[in-house]
Design a protein around this motif. Structure first.
Motif, PDB file in Angstrom:
ATOM      1  N   ALA A   1      -6.088   4.560  -0.572  1.00 58.17           N
ATOM      2  CA  ALA A   1      -7.127   4.885   0.412  1.00 58.17           C
ATOM      3  C   ALA A   1      -6.584   4.639   1.814  1.00 58.17           C
ATOM      4  O   ALA A   1      -6.040   3.565   2.090  1.00 58.17           O
ATOM      5  N   PRO A   2      -6.723   5.603   2.746  1.00 59.55           N
ATOM      6  CA  PRO A   2      -6.180   5.417   4.097  1.00 59.55           C
ATOM      7  C   PRO A   2      -6.896   4.322   4.879  1.00 59.55           C
ATOM      8  O   PRO A   2      -6.315   3.752   5.800  1.00 59.55           O
TER       9      PRO A   2
ATOM     10  N   ARG B   1       0.862  -1.171   0.000  1.00 62.27           N
ATOM     11  CA  ARG B   1       0.000   0.000   0.000  1.00 62.27           C
ATOM     12  C   ARG B   1       0.902   1.225   0.000  1.00 62.27           C
ATOM     13  O   ARG B   1       1.813   1.331   0.828  1.00 62.27           O
ATOM     14  N   LEU B   2       0.631   2.155  -0.911  1.00 63.75           N
ATOM     15  CA  LEU B   2       1.547   3.244  -1.171  1.00 63.75           C
ATOM     16  C   LEU B   2       0.888   4.602  -0.928  1.00 63.75           C
ATOM     17  O   LEU B   2      -0.325   4.685  -0.716  1.00 63.75           O
TER      18      LEU B   2
ATOM     19  N   ARG C   1      -5.675  16.359   9.860  1.00 66.91           N
ATOM     20  CA  ARG C   1      -4.729  16.143  10.955  1.00 66.91           C
ATOM     21  C   ARG C   1      -4.082  14.777  10.886  1.00 66.91           C
ATOM     22  O   ARG C   1      -2.960  14.579  11.361  1.00 66.91           O
ATOM     23  N   LEU C   2      -4.780  13.820  10.333  1.00 69.70           N
ATOM     24  CA  LEU C   2      -4.186  12.496  10.160  1.00 69.70           C
ATOM     25  C   LEU C   2      -3.130  12.507   9.057  1.00 69.70           C
ATOM     26  O   LEU C   2      -2.210  11.687   9.060  1.00 69.70           O
ATOM     27  N   ASN C   3      -3.292  13.436   8.087  1.00 69.20           N
ATOM     28  CA  ASN C   3      -2.337  13.556   6.990  1.00 69.20           C
ATOM     29  C   ASN C   3      -2.156  12.197   6.314  1.00 69.20           C
ATOM     30  O   ASN C   3      -1.142  11.516   6.491  1.00 69.20           O
ATOM     31  N   ALA C   4      -3.125  11.819   5.515  1.00 69.26           N
ATOM     32  CA  ALA C   4      -3.131  10.490   4.911  1.00 69.26           C
ATOM     33  C   ALA C   4      -1.908  10.206   4.062  1.00 69.26           C
ATOM     34  O   ALA C   4      -1.636   9.058   3.724  1.00 69.26           O
ATOM     35  N   GLY C   5      -1.139  11.223   3.706  1.00 70.75           N
ATOM     36  CA  GLY C   5       0.067  10.990   2.924  1.00 70.75           C
ATOM     37  C   GLY C   5       1.186  10.327   3.699  1.00 70.75           C
ATOM     38  O   GLY C   5       2.102   9.773   3.110  1.00 70.75           O
TER      39      GLY C   5
END
Length: 428
Positions: free
Chosen positions: A120-121, A115-116, A306-310
């Motif tokens: 999708a988070p 998963r990159l 805030r989670l910053n999915a990146g």
């Protein structure tokens, strides 16, 4: 001693003096007008520096009595037991290890596909499972996100909506990690007493009327007491919250899959910002640190920022394991047995001690006086229990929290006898 020409420079100067110990804890800072004259600046500049000190948690404003450096607080107590104690450890707050899943059974369910960044988070299958499970908790349509546990979720939710220095309503006594999180995040805890039916609605209204901007509420298996909301109390809280629609409401339903208590919602369509958090730490073990967060669309969007999915999504390897456990029919039977086990443990010890039976991993024994002597007497009989004072928000909570996970029937009988003996000795 204090220098600077701008608010930032004055703030940094005072901060350095506090850090070095030149300004002692509890010491009153110079009056705004006096320091402004001394530094040759506008008094509004000094007032801005003092305001930042207060919001940063370095100082406390006492109104006309001035601004003082905050007192040093005692180190915070942490959840968990003592693996090196020779005593029978009932202090940990841990689930029964025999009720947790055998993760080796599920390792083959971990996807071999990397998963990159940009994926999708939340894994699609787990997302759909969570939406179905949490649909009934949503007062209006919302969305699902994942965090690294309940405390992580609550901290991010508060930071997404509030500013440092804002007041947050919490139950009193309160979960240790919540007390710690609020303190170090710069929020002020507004304690509201609970009883065997949950948070007291009239006292919640008083706290909200004084300007609290968020509420953290445990609907079931409250830690440390084990109390759950009754239907009547939940309805009363609903009525209160409906009068404060702007307040962020966070429902920490951490024991959802194991609870023997009914779900009673406190949320209403009038509440503009809300979140229901359901952690897997008690169900699947603290190392599977994942929490589902159902929230309104705006709160979900703020949380995702805030989670910053990146870079900070919850590991998909962890998600795969959680999904495999939760969708395994055999493990569903284990969950049902675990639910019966914890309920039975509560009932047996509560009956033996003649106290109110709760829900969850812990039983609360209220005391009329500090718990240290009672805990010490129990230690001499081989039991390590958690003293209740650490769970108090602004004042000590007198009681003992007893974790039930490792007790058998013989242990419960002996523990109850030893507690009764310890309490009798204290009265003599």
């Amino acid at each position: 001693m204090i220098d600077g020409k701008s608010a930032n420079e004055i703030f940094d100067s005072i901060r350095q003096h506090i850090t070095s110990g030149t300004l002692a804890k509890g010491e009153t800072l110079p009056p705004v007008r006096e320091l402004a004259v001394q530094l040759g600046v506008n008094r509004n500049t000094v007032a801005a520096a003092y305001k930042r000190l207060v919001t940063s948690g370095l100082a406390l404003s006492l109104g006309r009595n001035g601004t003082v450096v905050k007192e040093t607080r005692a180190p915070l107590a942490l959840e968990g037991g003592n693996p090196h104690t020779p005593l029978n450890d009932l202090s940990s707050g841990n689930p029964a290890t025999g009720k947790l899943p055998d993760l080796a059974r599920y390792l083959s369910h971990i996807s071999s596909t990397p998963r990159l960044y940009g994926d999708a988070p939340v894994s699609p299958a787990l997302y759909q499972w969570a939406r179905s499970w949490m649909q009934d908790t949503m007062p209006v349509p919302g969305d699902i996100d994942l965090t690294n546990g309940a405390v992580d979720a609550i901290e991010r939710l508060l930071s997404a909506h509030l500013l440092p220095g804002d007041n947050v309503v919490v139950e009193d006594p309160c979960f240790l990690s919540s007390i710690s999180m609020l303190r170090y995040s710069g929020f002020n805890a507004s304690p509201v007493e609970i009883d065997s039916e949950g948070m007291q609605a009239d006292k919640l209204e008083l706290a909200l009327a004084k300007g609290a901007r968020a509420v953290i509420l445990t609907p079931r298996a409250h830690n440390p007491t084990g109390y759950s909301l009754s239907a009547a109390r939940a309805a009363a809280i609903q009525q209160v919250l409906s009068r404060y629609p702007q307040v962020l409401v966070i429902v920490d339903d951490h024991f959802a899959l194991l609870s023997s208590a009914s779900w009673h919602s406190v949320l209403t369509p009038q509440t503009q910002h809300w979140a229901v958090v359901r952690s897997m730490s008690k169900t699947l073990g603290p190392d599977l640190r994942l929490a589902f967060v159902a929230s309104d669309a705006d709160t979900s969007a703020r949380l995702r920022l805030r989670l910053n999915a990146g870079s900070q999504w919850v590991s998909h390897l962890l998600q795969d394991l959680v999904y495999a456990c939760l969708t395994d029919s055999d493990y569903q039977h284990v969950l049902a047995e675990s639910r019966r086990f914890y309920a039975s443990q509560q009932q047996k010890l509560a009956q033996a001690l003649n106290v109110v039976s709760g829900d969850g991993l812990n039983l609360w024994l209220p005391l009329a006086a500090p718990s240290q002597s009672t805990a010490f007497a129990l230690a001499k009989r081989g039991w390590l229990v958690r003293e209740g004072e650490a769970f108090g928000v602004n004042a000590p909570a007198h009681g003992l929290r007893i974790t039930l996970s490792t007790l058998n029937d013989s242990d419960i009988k002996q523990l109850a006898a030893d507690i009764h003996q310890a309490l009798r000795l204290k009265q003599e």
